[in-house]
Scaffold this active site. Structure first.
Site, PDB file in Angstrom:
ATOM      1  N   HIS A  62       0.873  -1.180   0.000  1.00 44.88           N
ATOM      2  CA  HIS A  62       0.000   0.000   0.000  1.00 44.88           C
ATOM      3  C   HIS A  62       0.904   1.221   0.000  1.00 44.88           C
ATOM      4  CE1 HIS A  62      -4.193  -1.219   0.992  1.00 44.88           C
ATOM      5  NE2 HIS A  62      -3.607  -2.298   1.480  1.00 44.88           N
ATOM      6  N   TYR A 125     -21.305  21.357  -3.342  1.00 44.44           N
ATOM      7  CA  TYR A 125     -20.809  22.693  -3.674  1.00 44.44           C
ATOM      8  C   TYR A 125     -21.114  23.043  -5.131  1.00 44.44           C
ATOM      9  CZ  TYR A 125     -17.532  26.434  -4.754  1.00 44.44           C
ATOM     10  OH  TYR A 125     -16.972  27.619  -5.180  1.00 44.44           O
ATOM     11  N   GLN A 129     -24.001  25.957  -6.883  1.00 42.47           N
ATOM     12  CA  GLN A 129     -23.471  27.125  -7.580  1.00 42.47           C
ATOM     13  C   GLN A 129     -24.546  27.860  -8.377  1.00 42.47           C
ATOM     14  OE1 GLN A 129     -20.285  28.531  -7.146  1.00 42.47           O
ATOM     15  NE2 GLN A 129     -20.691  27.098  -5.473  1.00 42.47           N
TER      16      GLN A 129
END
Length: 142
Positions: A62, A125, A129
């Site tokens: 990883h 978000y 707008q």
């Protein structure tokens, strides 16, 4: 972490996972796991790749990495997997016999993007707008 270069500013972070061919347990000792970490770090240092953290288990790796936007994810994966396999077999040639056709890594990999905010927050978000009234001070006068 925001990184600034002569030509750009970026904040990209990727979670990469590589598994050994057929999930064979190859990195079975702490010494081998630490050696692989060092190989990845050497490769990263030579290719503008920043390793934020990494963990090696017996059959997978990883890595949390950041790299400049002029590299593609596949280019970075190819550099990390290909070079680490070459370093590995130079130092641990006896492990090659445990692997099908002597390939250290599976041809596949996992990649996930990370960020400072969740996907839902960004989606909300963007959706909101259309309700915003542009502030004329936000834009350059043309």
């Amino acid at each position: 972490m925001v990184i600034k270069t002569r030509t750009n500013v970026y904040q990209t972070t990727y979670h990469l996972v590589f598994v050994t061919k057929y999930r064979q347990s190859i990195f079975t000792t702490k010494e081998q796991q630490n050696a692989l970490k060092i190989y990845f770090q050497q490769i990263a240092n030579n290719h503008e790749i920043h390793i934020i953290t990494q963990e090696i288990k017996s059959d997978y790796a990883h890595l949390l990495v950041s790299f400049p936007p002029h590299y593609s994810i596949s280019q970075v994966v190819k550099k990390l997997k290909g070079s680490s396999a070459r370093y590995w077999f130079m130092n641990y040639p006896e492990t090659k016999s445990k692997l099908w056709k002597g390939h250290l890594w599976s041809s596949s990999y996992f990649v996930g993007t990370t960020g400072n905010v969740s996907t839902n927050m960004i989606s909300d978000y963007i959706k909101n707008q259309h309700n915003k009234v542009p502030n004329k001070n936000t834009y350059h006068n043309t």
